[in-house]
Motif scaffolding. Structure first.
Motif, PDB file in Angstrom:
ATOM      1  N   LEU A   1      -6.483   4.842 -19.576  1.00  0.00           N
ATOM      2  CA  LEU A   1      -6.385   5.754 -18.044  1.00  0.00           C
ATOM      3  C   LEU A   1      -7.057   4.867 -17.497  1.00  0.00           C
ATOM      4  CD1 LEU A   1      -6.779   9.627 -18.100  1.00  0.00           C
ATOM      5  CD2 LEU A   1      -4.963   7.902 -16.819  1.00  0.00           C
ATOM      6  N   PHE A   2      -8.540   4.562 -17.658  1.00  0.00           N
ATOM      7  CA  PHE A   2      -9.093   3.439 -16.812  1.00  0.00           C
ATOM      8  C   PHE A   2      -8.439   1.539 -16.890  1.00  0.00           C
ATOM      9  CE2 PHE A   2     -12.882   0.519 -17.181  1.00  0.00           C
ATOM     10  CZ  PHE A   2     -14.032   0.123 -16.843  1.00  0.00           C
ATOM     11  N   LEU A   3      -8.001   1.206 -18.010  1.00  0.00           N
ATOM     12  CA  LEU A   3      -7.213  -0.075 -17.957  1.00  0.00           C
ATOM     13  C   LEU A   3      -6.263   0.047 -17.157  1.00  0.00           C
ATOM     14  CD1 LEU A   3      -8.009  -0.585 -21.847  1.00  0.00           C
ATOM     15  CD2 LEU A   3      -9.097  -1.969 -20.143  1.00  0.00           C
ATOM     16  N   ILE A   4      -4.945   1.315 -17.095  1.00  0.00           N
ATOM     17  CA  ILE A   4      -4.412   1.386 -16.199  1.00  0.00           C
ATOM     18  C   ILE A   4      -4.649   0.862 -14.739  1.00  0.00           C
ATOM     19  CG2 ILE A   4      -3.909   3.116 -15.513  1.00  0.00           C
ATOM     20  CD1 ILE A   4      -1.096   2.300 -16.899  1.00  0.00           C
ATOM     21  N   VAL A   5      -6.295   1.293 -13.934  1.00  0.00           N
ATOM     22  CA  VAL A   5      -6.212   1.379 -12.898  1.00  0.00           C
ATOM     23  C   VAL A   5      -6.077  -0.509 -12.353  1.00  0.00           C
ATOM     24  CG1 VAL A   5      -8.289   1.133 -11.013  1.00  0.00           C
ATOM     25  CG2 VAL A   5      -7.929   3.589 -12.423  1.00  0.00           C
ATOM     26  N   PHE A   6      -7.045  -1.380 -13.306  1.00  0.00           N
ATOM     27  CA  PHE A   6      -6.901  -2.641 -13.009  1.00  0.00           C
ATOM     28  C   PHE A   6      -5.610  -3.504 -13.562  1.00  0.00           C
ATOM     29  CE2 PHE A   6     -11.217  -1.091 -13.928  1.00  0.00           C
ATOM     30  CZ  PHE A   6     -11.723  -1.434 -13.250  1.00  0.00           C
ATOM     31  N   ILE A   7      -5.059  -2.993 -13.797  1.00  0.00           N
ATOM     32  CA  ILE A   7      -3.333  -3.254 -13.874  1.00  0.00           C
ATOM     33  C   ILE A   7      -2.828  -2.895 -12.983  1.00  0.00           C
ATOM     34  CG2 ILE A   7      -1.422  -2.819 -15.003  1.00  0.00           C
ATOM     35  CD1 ILE A   7      -2.875  -2.249 -18.295  1.00  0.00           C
TER      36      ILE A   7
ATOM     37  N   SER B   1       4.761   9.840  -6.436  1.00  0.00           N
ATOM     38  CA  SER B   1       6.023  10.735  -6.856  1.00  0.00           C
ATOM     39  C   SER B   1       6.387  10.669  -8.456  1.00  0.00           C
ATOM     40  CB  SER B   1       6.837   9.091  -6.754  1.00  0.00           C
ATOM     41  OG  SER B   1       6.725   9.389  -5.371  1.00  0.00           O
ATOM     42  N   PRO B   2       5.137   9.730  -9.076  1.00  0.00           N
ATOM     43  CA  PRO B   2       5.419  10.207 -10.738  1.00  0.00           C
ATOM     44  C   PRO B   2       4.730  11.211 -11.302  1.00  0.00           C
ATOM     45  CG  PRO B   2       4.603   7.585 -10.362  1.00  0.00           C
ATOM     46  CD  PRO B   2       5.031   8.236  -8.839  1.00  0.00           C
ATOM     47  N   ALA B   3       3.535  11.324 -11.051  1.00  0.00           N
ATOM     48  CA  ALA B   3       2.945  12.472 -11.020  1.00  0.00           C
ATOM     49  C   ALA B   3       3.715  13.926 -11.020  1.00  0.00           C
ATOM     50  CB  ALA B   3       2.042  13.163 -10.774  1.00  0.00           C
ATOM     51  N   LEU B   4       5.108  14.169  -9.258  1.00  0.00           N
ATOM     52  CA  LEU B   4       5.574  14.728  -9.134  1.00  0.00           C
ATOM     53  C   LEU B   4       6.467  15.254 -10.181  1.00  0.00           C
ATOM     54  CD1 LEU B   4       6.579  16.843  -7.054  1.00  0.00           C
ATOM     55  CD2 LEU B   4       7.299  15.510  -5.482  1.00  0.00           C
ATOM     56  N   ALA B   5       6.928  13.986 -10.595  1.00  0.00           N
ATOM     57  CA  ALA B   5       8.455  13.617 -11.506  1.00  0.00           C
ATOM     58  C   ALA B   5       8.142  14.242 -12.757  1.00  0.00           C
ATOM     59  CB  ALA B   5       8.930  12.393 -11.529  1.00  0.00           C
ATOM     60  N   GLY B   6       6.496  13.960 -13.142  1.00  0.00           N
ATOM     61  CA  GLY B   6       6.961  14.265 -14.616  1.00  0.00           C
ATOM     62  C   GLY B   6       6.416  15.874 -14.614  1.00  0.00           C
TER      63      GLY B   6
ATOM     64  N   MET C   1       1.822  11.430 -18.730  1.00  0.00           N
ATOM     65  CA  MET C   1       2.685   9.851 -18.338  1.00  0.00           C
ATOM     66  C   MET C   1       2.603  10.032 -16.693  1.00  0.00           C
ATOM     67  SD  MET C   1       6.644   8.628 -19.301  1.00  0.00           S
ATOM     68  CE  MET C   1       6.966   7.241 -18.418  1.00  0.00           C
ATOM     69  N   GLY C   2       3.135  10.932 -16.209  1.00  0.00           N
ATOM     70  CA  GLY C   2       3.019  10.362 -14.907  1.00  0.00           C
ATOM     71  C   GLY C   2       1.606   9.882 -14.329  1.00  0.00           C
ATOM     72  N   VAL C   3       0.845  11.157 -14.612  1.00  0.00           N
ATOM     73  CA  VAL C   3      -0.558  10.845 -14.049  1.00  0.00           C
ATOM     74  C   VAL C   3      -0.984   9.175 -14.772  1.00  0.00           C
ATOM     75  CG1 VAL C   3      -2.460  11.114 -15.058  1.00  0.00           C
ATOM     76  CG2 VAL C   3      -1.436  13.108 -14.686  1.00  0.00           C
ATOM     77  N   LEU C   4      -0.311   9.292 -15.711  1.00  0.00           N
ATOM     78  CA  LEU C   4      -0.832   7.111 -15.787  1.00  0.00           C
ATOM     79  C   LEU C   4      -0.331   6.055 -15.705  1.00  0.00           C
ATOM     80  CD1 LEU C   4      -2.661   5.817 -18.876  1.00  0.00           C
ATOM     81  CD2 LEU C   4       0.029   5.501 -19.374  1.00  0.00           C
ATOM     82  N   ILE C   5       1.024   6.621 -14.946  1.00  0.00           N
ATOM     83  CA  ILE C   5       1.190   5.852 -13.275  1.00  0.00           C
ATOM     84  C   ILE C   5       0.438   5.904 -12.218  1.00  0.00           C
ATOM     85  CG2 ILE C   5       3.936   5.397 -11.963  1.00  0.00           C
ATOM     86  CD1 ILE C   5       5.246   6.392 -14.498  1.00  0.00           C
ATOM     87  N   THR C   6       0.516   7.239 -11.097  1.00  0.00           N
ATOM     88  CA  THR C   6      -0.232   7.301 -10.984  1.00  0.00           C
ATOM     89  C   THR C   6      -1.462   7.338 -10.664  1.00  0.00           C
ATOM     90  OG1 THR C   6       0.781   9.532 -10.394  1.00  0.00           O
ATOM     91  CG2 THR C   6      -1.005   9.882  -9.526  1.00  0.00           C
TER      92      THR C   6
ATOM     93  N   LEU D   1       0.791  -1.625   0.265  1.00  0.00           N
ATOM     94  CA  LEU D   1       0.048  -0.138  -0.103  1.00  0.00           C
ATOM     95  C   LEU D   1       0.904   1.479  -0.132  1.00  0.00           C
ATOM     96  CD1 LEU D   1      -2.574   1.472   0.380  1.00  0.00           C
ATOM     97  CD2 LEU D   1      -1.972   1.531   2.693  1.00  0.00           C
ATOM     98  N   GLY D   2       1.546   1.302   0.918  1.00  0.00           N
ATOM     99  CA  GLY D   2       2.866   3.023   0.874  1.00  0.00           C
ATOM    100  C   GLY D   2       3.516   2.703  -0.661  1.00  0.00           C
ATOM    101  N   MET D   3       4.292   1.465  -0.913  1.00  0.00           N
ATOM    102  CA  MET D   3       4.838   2.042  -1.892  1.00  0.00           C
ATOM    103  C   MET D   3       3.837   2.096  -2.962  1.00  0.00           C
ATOM    104  SD  MET D   3       6.917  -1.412  -4.770  1.00  0.00           S
ATOM    105  CE  MET D   3       5.183  -2.637  -4.627  1.00  0.00           C
ATOM    106  N   ASN D   4       2.478   2.021  -3.144  1.00  0.00           N
ATOM    107  CA  ASN D   4       1.260   1.747  -4.475  1.00  0.00           C
ATOM    108  C   ASN D   4       0.783   3.575  -3.981  1.00  0.00           C
ATOM    109  OD1 ASN D   4       1.528   0.079  -5.988  1.00  0.00           O
ATOM    110  ND2 ASN D   4       0.381  -0.784  -4.479  1.00  0.00           N
TER     111      ASN D   4
END
Length: 433
Positions: free
Chosen positions: A344-350, A190-195, A290-295, A181-184
């Motif tokens: 964006l929708f599918l990556i939630v389930f990934i 972090s990715p959104a901030l990095a982007g 891209m950061g949003v996608l990872i987020t 959970l913490g990692m996620n």
């Protein structure tokens, strides 16, 4: 396995007897966050914050930077290989270290080495050498990947196996799920901030913050008390690795769980390494997007972690396999999507499926492994992360020939078939509690 609780008390640090948590909706937060009642686990958790934040920022920054420098999917794959090979080579010796010496010491030394590597990359960016204006500078990221892969290979078994020395077996799945959970959570932040930093400042700002977070993590682990260890008797590290393999080979159920999680990681993880090819060439979005996608992937993973942290130790094998099904189906859709909102929708389930199969696999392997072999068994589990980068290498090479969509999509199709086969044919995994 009938005396697991007594064995943990005698071979780990002193573990408090878990409190009886009442049933019902009002008890949900107590059950979900039960491991946080352990003060040592809280200290360990704080030490992981720096690691999670820096790792997830690097996931975006390193891959995007090398793709902007080279414009090559093959080079992206080679970068994954550069990270994978040393990790694969040293993970098993890292497991021996986890069974021989204080796991805290291994983690501290690895963090110190990681901070030096990150600082070197930061300086190369600050002084302007590592940039798209210098096409040959991508070698810096390759060297960084090699060194970081070696460090990760050494410390990952200790970082994972130490959890079972901090909490009791009753809370092991809860502690691992909260760890995920913490990692996620930091996959969200972090990715959104990095982007955003890449678009507003530059890559050097991302690496500077990464370095600071690793140093913070190194400082926090100092306050985690040493755990009791069970020293491995015998000769060379190779002998100890072979002994661990013989134990794993005889424990068929653990071996099958390990094989499934490894295959799922190899086939399911390469998309994250090749994500710049999707965002730059297919979806045509910015670094921030891209950061949003990872987020969003992290949000799905966080939801999955919360669900797992709330579950009892029942039907974990079945849930792990269903998580693999969710991940593979969503990944097939994501691979062939050319619409931003659908992706964006599918990556939630990934994210949800990925964290489900990984956390449950980790929990089952640690729960059913004998304490004397746990570090080495976990090192075999951690090899899956190295092989995932190896899978990304082949996926990157394949993407040069048939395109990134068919490269990632074909791996996801194979994963779907493999998961259905295990669900239908390997009953000992499906019936695991």
């Amino acid at each position: 396995m009938n005396n697991k609780s007594d064995r943990f008390h005698s071979e780990g640090m002193d573990i408090e007897k878990p409190e009886r948590i009442p049933s019902g909706l009002s008890a949900w937060p107590q059950k979900t966050f039960a491991s946080f009642k352990n003060p040592v686990y809280r200290l360990y958790y704080l030490s992981m914050v720096g690691h999670w934040s820096s790792m997830n920022m690097q996931m975006l920054a390193r891959n995007l930077l090398i793709y902007r420098i080279t414009g090559s999917g093959a080079i992206l794959g080679i970068l994954a290989l550069a990270h994978a090979v040393p990790m694969i080579l040293v993970t098993l010796p890292g497991g021996v270290l986890a069974d021989r010496v204080q796991k805290k010491t291994v983690i501290q030394l690895g963090q110190a080495a990681s901070s030096i590597v990150s600082l070197g990359t930061t300086l190369a960016l600050v002084f302007g050498y590592l940039s798209p204006e210098h096409p040959g500078s991508w070698w810096v990221l390759m060297v960084s990947g090699i060194l970081q892969g070696a460090v990760m290979g050494v410390i990952m078994p200790s970082r994972s196996a130490i959890i079972s020395e901090i909490v009791g077996p009753e809370h092991l799945m809860n502690a691992i799920s909260l760890n995920n959970l913490g990692m996620n959570v930091f996959r969200i932040i972090s990715p959104a901030l990095a982007g955003f930093l890449v678009d507003v400042i530059d890559f050097w700002a991302v690496y500077a913050i990464m370095t600071a977070m690793i140093v913070m993590s190194m400082f926090c682990i100092m306050f985690v008390p040493p755990t009791r260890i069970r020293t491995v008797e015998g000769g060379s590290s190779l002998t100890d690795v072979l002994e661990g393999w013989r134990y794993l080979r005889d424990e068929k159920t653990i071996l099958y769980v390990l094989l499934f999680t490894t295959v799922a990681t190899i086939l399911g993880a390469p998309y994250s390494q090749l994500l710049p090819m999707f965002t730059e060439d297919i979806l045509k979005v910015s670094a921030t997007s891209m950061g949003v996608l990872i987020t969003v992937s992290g949000i799905g993973a966080m939801i999955g972690s919360l669900i797992l942290a709330s579950l009892s130790n029942r039907k974990r094998g079945q849930i792990m396999l269903f998580a693999g099904l969710i991940m593979s189906v969503a990944l097939i859709g994501f691979a062939f999507s050319e619409w931003w909102y659908l992706s964006l929708f599918l990556i939630v389930f990934i994210g949800m499926g990925s964290t489900g199969q990984m956390a449950l696999g980790n929990s089952l392997i640690q729960y059913y492994s004998d304490a004397a072999y746990r570090g080495r068994v976990i090192s075999f589990f951690m090899l899956g992360f190295g092989f995932s980068s190896l899978g990304a290498f082949f996926a990157g090479i394949l993407a040069e020939g048939i395109g990134v969509q068919w490269s990632v999509g074909s791996l996801a199709i194979v994963l779907l078939i493999a998961t259905i086969a295990v669900l239908a044919m390997v009953s000992r995994v499906r019936k695991l509690d």
